[in-house]
Design a protein around this motif. Structure first.
Motif, PDB file in Angstrom:
ATOM      1  N   LYS A   1       0.853  -1.184   0.000  1.00 34.30           N
ATOM      2  CA  LYS A   1       0.000   0.000   0.000  1.00 34.30           C
ATOM      3  C   LYS A   1       0.890   1.235   0.000  1.00 34.30           C
ATOM      4  O   LYS A   1       1.508   1.574   1.012  1.00 34.30           O
ATOM      5  N   LEU A   2       0.963   1.921  -1.122  1.00 39.80           N
ATOM      6  CA  LEU A   2       1.963   2.973  -1.302  1.00 39.80           C
ATOM      7  C   LEU A   2       1.767   4.152  -0.357  1.00 39.80           C
ATOM      8  O   LEU A   2       2.747   4.804   0.032  1.00 39.80           O
ATOM      9  N   THR A   3       0.536   4.453   0.015  1.00 49.83           N
ATOM     10  CA  THR A   3       0.304   5.587   0.902  1.00 49.83           C
ATOM     11  C   THR A   3       0.879   5.369   2.299  1.00 49.83           C
ATOM     12  O   THR A   3       1.016   6.320   3.066  1.00 49.83           O
TER      13      THR A   3
ATOM     14  N   ILE B   1       8.638   4.654  -1.847  1.00 53.19           N
ATOM     15  CA  ILE B   1       7.708   4.647  -2.980  1.00 53.19           C
ATOM     16  C   ILE B   1       8.502   4.724  -4.282  1.00 53.19           C
ATOM     17  O   ILE B   1       8.234   3.981  -5.231  1.00 53.19           O
ATOM     18  N   LYS B   2       9.494   5.610  -4.318  1.00 54.10           N
ATOM     19  CA  LYS B   2      10.340   5.727  -5.512  1.00 54.10           C
ATOM     20  C   LYS B   2      10.996   4.392  -5.837  1.00 54.10           C
ATOM     21  O   LYS B   2      11.038   3.969  -7.000  1.00 54.10           O
ATOM     22  N   ARG B   3      11.480   3.725  -4.805  1.00 55.97           N
ATOM     23  CA  ARG B   3      12.148   2.435  -5.001  1.00 55.97           C
ATOM     24  C   ARG B   3      11.161   1.389  -5.525  1.00 55.97           C
ATOM     25  O   ARG B   3      11.469   0.617  -6.442  1.00 55.97           O
TER      26      ARG B   3
ATOM     27  N   SER C   1      -1.506   0.296 -11.934  1.00 52.19           N
ATOM     28  CA  SER C   1      -2.736   0.095 -11.171  1.00 52.19           C
ATOM     29  C   SER C   1      -2.384   0.183  -9.690  1.00 52.19           C
ATOM     30  O   SER C   1      -1.520  -0.552  -9.210  1.00 52.19           O
ATOM     31  N   TYR C   2      -3.044   1.087  -8.968  1.00 51.87           N
ATOM     32  CA  TYR C   2      -2.692   1.314  -7.558  1.00 51.87           C
ATOM     33  C   TYR C   2      -2.999   0.089  -6.698  1.00 51.87           C
ATOM     34  O   TYR C   2      -4.154  -0.363  -6.657  1.00 51.87           O
ATOM     35  N   PRO C   3      -2.000  -0.467  -5.995  1.00 53.09           N
ATOM     36  CA  PRO C   3      -2.283  -1.563  -5.065  1.00 53.09           C
ATOM     37  C   PRO C   3      -3.283  -1.115  -3.997  1.00 53.09           C
ATOM     38  O   PRO C   3      -3.145  -0.029  -3.423  1.00 53.09           O
TER      39      PRO C   3
ATOM     40  N   SER D   1      -5.080   2.538  -3.418  1.00 53.82           N
ATOM     41  CA  SER D   1      -4.675   3.619  -2.522  1.00 53.82           C
ATOM     42  C   SER D   1      -3.647   4.537  -3.187  1.00 53.82           C
ATOM     43  O   SER D   1      -2.627   4.075  -3.700  1.00 53.82           O
ATOM     44  N   TYR D   2      -3.914   5.832  -3.164  1.00 59.66           N
ATOM     45  CA  TYR D   2      -2.986   6.794  -3.760  1.00 59.66           C
ATOM     46  C   TYR D   2      -3.254   8.183  -3.200  1.00 59.66           C
ATOM     47  O   TYR D   2      -4.265   8.443  -2.544  1.00 59.66           O
TER      48      TYR D   2
END
Length: 227
Positions: free
Chosen positions: A68-70, A77-79, A103-105, A108-109
Motif C-alpha cells: 500500500k503505497l500511501t 515509494i520511488k524504489r 494500477s494502484y495496489p 490507494s494513492y
C-alpha cells in the motif's frame, strides 16, 4: 453514441492465461497489471506467460511488492516504482525508460504518488473508484465503472465473472447476453480497447470530440477484477 469497453485484471495470477484464452474467443482485449516481484512464483505468471499475453493484450504494473503505497515514505515509494518498472522491462528486454501503465495496489494513492508516477515516466494510473462512464481528464486518476467481484446483482452474474474459471459458464453467459436486444447488445458490439488505447483516446480524441460537440455521446465502460 460511441461506447468503449475496457477490461483489466490485477495481480498477475497464473489464471490470467485462462482469462486471456476466454477473451480471445470473443475478440476482447484487456490490460493485465502484474506484481513484478511475484513473476515466476507459484500461482503467478511466468515471464513466458507475460510475453505471450502481451502479444494481444496490454501488460501494466501493479507494484513491485503489492505494498500500500500511501503507507510508505517517499524514498520507498520511488524504489517500489523503479523496481517494478525495471523488472517488467527485463521481461521484455526493454530500456528502463519504457512507458507502462500502473494500477494502484489496494486502490490507494494520493497527490504525492501521482507526482512520483509522472516523474518515473509511467503513462497512466488506474484507480478503483467506481461509477464512472466518461473520460477522466487526469491520466493518473482513471476511474472504473464497476468491479467484477463482491457484487450481488440479478442472480450474481458478476460473481460468475469474478472467477472466470469455468469456460462453459462464461461462454454461455456472454452468448446469452449477446443474443438479447437493447443496450447490452449494442455495448458488446462496440470498441474493445485496453488502457493504453484509452490514454490515446483521452489525448488525441477529447479535443476533437469537443470541437464536434460530441463529448456527451462517448461512454466509457470499464470493469476490473482479480483472476
Amino acid at each position: 453514441m460511441v461506447i468503449l469497453l475496457l477490461l483489466s485484471f490485477d495481480d498477475g495470477f497464473k489464471s490470467d492465461v485462462k482469462i486471456a484464452e476466454l477473451l480471445e474467443l470473443y475478440h476482447l482485449k484487456a490490460t493485465f497489471f502484474v506484481v513484478t516481484s511475484k513473476i515466476g512464483k507459484s500461482k503467478y505468471l511466468s515471464r513466458e506467460d507475460i510475453v505471450w499475453l502481451s502479444e494481444k493484450h496490454e501488460i501494466g504494473v501493479h507494484g513491485h511488492t503489492h505494498t500500500k503505497l500511501t503507507d510508505l515514505p517517499t524514498e520507498l515509494i520511488k524504489r517500489e516504482l523503479k523496481l517494478a518498472k525495471l523488472e517488467l522491462c527485463r521481461v521484455f528486454s526493454l530500456e528502463e525508460n519504457y512507458f507502462f501503465g500502473f494500477s494502484y495496489p489496494y486502490g490507494s494513492y494520493d497527490n504525492r504518488i501521482k507526482r512520483l508516477l509522472r516523474e518515473q515516466d509511467y503513462l497512466y494510473a488506474r484507480t478503483e473508484k467506481p461509477f464512472s462512464t466518461g473520460l477522466d481528464k487526469n491520466p493518473y486518476e482513471l476511474r472504473i465503472t464497476w468491479p467484477l467481484y463482491r457484487v450481488k446483482l440479478i442472480g450474481s452474474p458478476f460473481d460468475l465473472l469474478r472467477k472466470l474459471r469455468n469456460p462453459v459458464v462464461l461462454r454461455s453467459m456472454i452468448s446469452w447476453l449477446a443474443s438479447k436486444q437493447g443496450w447490452f447488445l449494442y455495448f458488446l458490439r462496440r470498441e474493445y480497447i485496453d488502457w493504453y488505447d484509452f490514454i490515446k483516446v483521452i489525448t488525441y480524441t477529447a479535443e476533437e470530440l469537443h470541437e464536434r460537440n460530441q463529448f456527451s455521446k462517448l461512454m466509457v465502460m470499464h470493469f476490473y477484477g482479480h483472476s
